[in-house]
Design an enzyme around this catalytic site. Structure first.
Site, PDB file in Angstrom:
ATOM      1  N   GLY A 205       0.822  -1.204   0.000  1.00 56.62           N
ATOM      2  CA  GLY A 205       0.000   0.000   0.000  1.00 56.62           C
ATOM      3  C   GLY A 205       0.856   1.255   0.000  1.00 56.62           C
ATOM      4  O   GLY A 205       2.013   1.252   0.413  1.00 56.62           O
ATOM      5  N   GLY A 207       0.496   5.641   0.756  1.00 52.83           N
ATOM      6  CA  GLY A 207      -0.325   6.718   1.294  1.00 52.83           C
ATOM      7  C   GLY A 207       0.370   8.048   1.138  1.00 52.83           C
ATOM      8  O   GLY A 207       1.490   8.128   0.596  1.00 52.83           O
ATOM      9  N   ALA A 208      -0.294   9.105   1.609  1.00 51.72           N
ATOM     10  CA  ALA A 208       0.263  10.442   1.471  1.00 51.72           C
ATOM     11  C   ALA A 208       1.549  10.605   2.273  1.00 51.72           C
ATOM     12  O   ALA A 208       2.404  11.406   1.914  1.00 51.72           O
ATOM     13  CB  ALA A 208      -0.770  11.473   1.916  1.00 51.72           C
ATOM     14  N   ASP A 324      -9.084  12.012   9.346  1.00 49.05           N
ATOM     15  CA  ASP A 324      -8.913  11.494   7.985  1.00 49.05           C
ATOM     16  C   ASP A 324      -9.606  10.143   7.842  1.00 49.05           C
ATOM     17  O   ASP A 324      -9.027   9.183   7.323  1.00 49.05           O
ATOM     18  CB  ASP A 324      -7.430  11.381   7.630  1.00 49.05           C
ATOM     19  CG  ASP A 324      -7.201  11.233   6.124  1.00 49.05           C
ATOM     20  OD1 ASP A 324      -8.103  11.621   5.348  1.00 49.05           O
ATOM     21  OD2 ASP A 324      -6.132  10.750   5.724  1.00 49.05           O
TER      22      ASP A 324
END
Length: 489
Positions: A205, A207-208, A324
């Site tokens: 994965g 992510g930011a 978030d």
């Protein structure tokens, strides 16, 4: 039951709740008297919170039966005597026992024996003892001074390095203060070997704030390693995210919140070590090439995520707002049980009022409308985002929609309901809509989602209310097994 005005003794009858598992919270009350030994019968209990009361006596030895206990808090009471020598208590944090003047042993250190007053030492003994104390103190001061002199000379001889801005140094120092070591005992070298030096083939994965790798350790234990770049690479937000995740997750133990095992800091890499979620994220599963998640599984995922958020909002001390919440941050284990993860934007709220932030945080399609112009973080922002996740589960659509259809999922759903009312056509075509009872249940959950995504924050539910309404909807219509041991395969 925490945060009320309960007084008197803790009822021994609570020990009859032997199937209670997640949490027993009696903190911030006016309870007094001893802890009933019957609480040792709640053998499945994972978290016991008794802090900030007026409890007295000793911690019962019957707690040896609480083999599932992951956390406890006895602080700010009037407990006395030695802490029972039990592995589960010996491994608890020092802060779990503070502000109990009579407690000793365990994490607090050994109990001093009661001094004897059967005789009075004569003047000569007193003088000898005083001389020894003076000698020890003098030697200690001299030793510390010598070390300080050596360290000062060493740094004076080192060339001044200008690579990093001065204002970044305090931040790094604070981060170091909150590091804690992995309990599993593995090394950074083990992580390198398990990921082939963080080869792309081990990525599960992105992510930011970082990249997530799957690592199978020599013991066979599988963990997820989130690798973040450091300030040395010029990204200030990375260390802020790293610090936020450690501060937040390091103090949380809940079955619906992803577990943080520990951390590593090596050269230019910040590594967070999580429990591995074999099913990945809800967003990937829901919006992937082929989605075959039935309604029962989707509902249990929604309920599990709601439990996790309710814990963060109302049962943590201090409370935590995630900021978030989205389907990509709801992770699923092999049984499809939901775990709220990715706390890089989380804010710990230690005051009842909301806090203003200097920049908008969150993801497109999930941000509550009032947050964009008030810049104030409240639990209602998380509830709006959770409502969007509910709409994703019901409609199968992504949170961002074409502009000619409203631009976001909430607007699309409201337009559809305005034109077609609450008809089954709004539901994901991949869901079985042949059973009228199931369709009725989905429409009920859709109503809950619409309340959660109300334009007015005051009209939105709280997360405990969401949990209660979901459970009640299931009791009335579908009768899915919502116990922690459910198997959704």
């Amino acid at each position: 039951m925490g945060g009320n005005s309960f007084n008197g003794n803790i009822p021994a009858e609570l020990g009859v709740l032997s199937s209670s598992q997640i949490d027993l919270n009696l903190s911030y009350n006016n309870l007094s008297g001893p802890i009933p030994s019957e609480l040792g019968n709640i053998v499945l209990l994972e978290n016991l919170v008794l802090n900030n009361n007026h409890l007295s006596g000793q911690i019962p030895g019957s707690f040896a039966n609480l083999s599932s206990l992951l956390g406890c808090n006895f602080s700010y009471n009037d407990f006395a005597g030695p802490i029972p020598s039990l592995p589960l208590l010996d491994n608890m944090a020092f802060s779990s026992f503070i502000e109990n003047n009579g407690l000793c042993s365990g994490p607090l250190g050994g109990c001093n024996p009661t001094p004897s007053f059967s005789f009075q030492p004569d003047a000569e003994d007193k003088g000898t003892r005083l001389g020894k104390i003076v000698a020890i103190v003098a030697a200690a001061i001299g030793g510390v001074s010598l070390v300080l002199i050596v360290v000062t000379i060493y740094f004076m001889r080192q060339p001044v390095k200008m690579a990093a801005p001065l204002q970044e140094k305090p931040t790094t120092s604070r981060v170091l203060d909150i590091y804690f070591s992995p309990k599993e005992g593995f090394t950074f070298q083990d992580l390198l070997e398990a990921t082939d030096n963080f080869d792309e083939s081990f990525i599960v994965g992105r992510g930011a704030c970082g990249t997530v790798y799957k690592a199978v350790l020599p013991s066979g234990h599988v963990i997820a390693v989130k690798k973040l770049a450091s300030n040395r690479e010029g990204n200030n937000n990375v260390d802020n995210s790293f610090r936020a995740e450690i501060l937040t997750l390091g103090n949380i133990r809940h079955r619906n919140i992803v577990k943080l095992y520990g951390f590593c800091y090596h050269q230019c890499s910040n590594l967070l070590l999580y429990e591995y979620m074999s099913r990945g994220s809800l967003g990937e599963l829901l919006h992937g090439a082929s989605c075959n998640i039935d309604w029962r599984t989707r509902f249990l995922i929604a309920l599990g995520a709601a439990h996790g958020l309710a814990y963060l909002h109302h049962y943590c001390k201090p409370r935590i707002f995630h900021r978030d919440i989205k389907s990509n941050n709801i992770l699923l284990d092999e049984k499809f049980e939901a775990h709220v993860g990715d706390f890089g934007l989380a804010k710990v709220i230690d005051m009842p009022q909301s806090r203003s932030m200097s920049a908008i945080a969150g993801s497109y399609g999930y941000i509550a409308p009032e947050y964009a112009y008030t810049m104030k973080v409240t639990e209602k922002c998380d509830i709006y985002s959770y409502g969007v996740v509910l709409l994703e589960l019901l409609t199968g659509r992504t949170p961002v929609q074409p502009l000619d259809q409203g631009g976001d999922l909430v607007t699309w759903v409201r337009n559809y309901v305005r034109n077609h009312f609450l008809s089954p056509g709004i539901l994901d075509a991949g869901l079985n809509q042949q059973d009228e009872t199931t369709v009725s249940h989905m429409i009920t959950v859709l109503k809950i989602a619409l309340i959660c995504t109300s334009m007015s924050p005051s009209e939105r539910l709280t997360m405990p209310e969401v949990v209660s309404m979901l459970i009640e909807s299931n009791r009335r219509e579908c009768h899915f097994d919502t116990s922690p041991s459910h198997d959704t395969n």
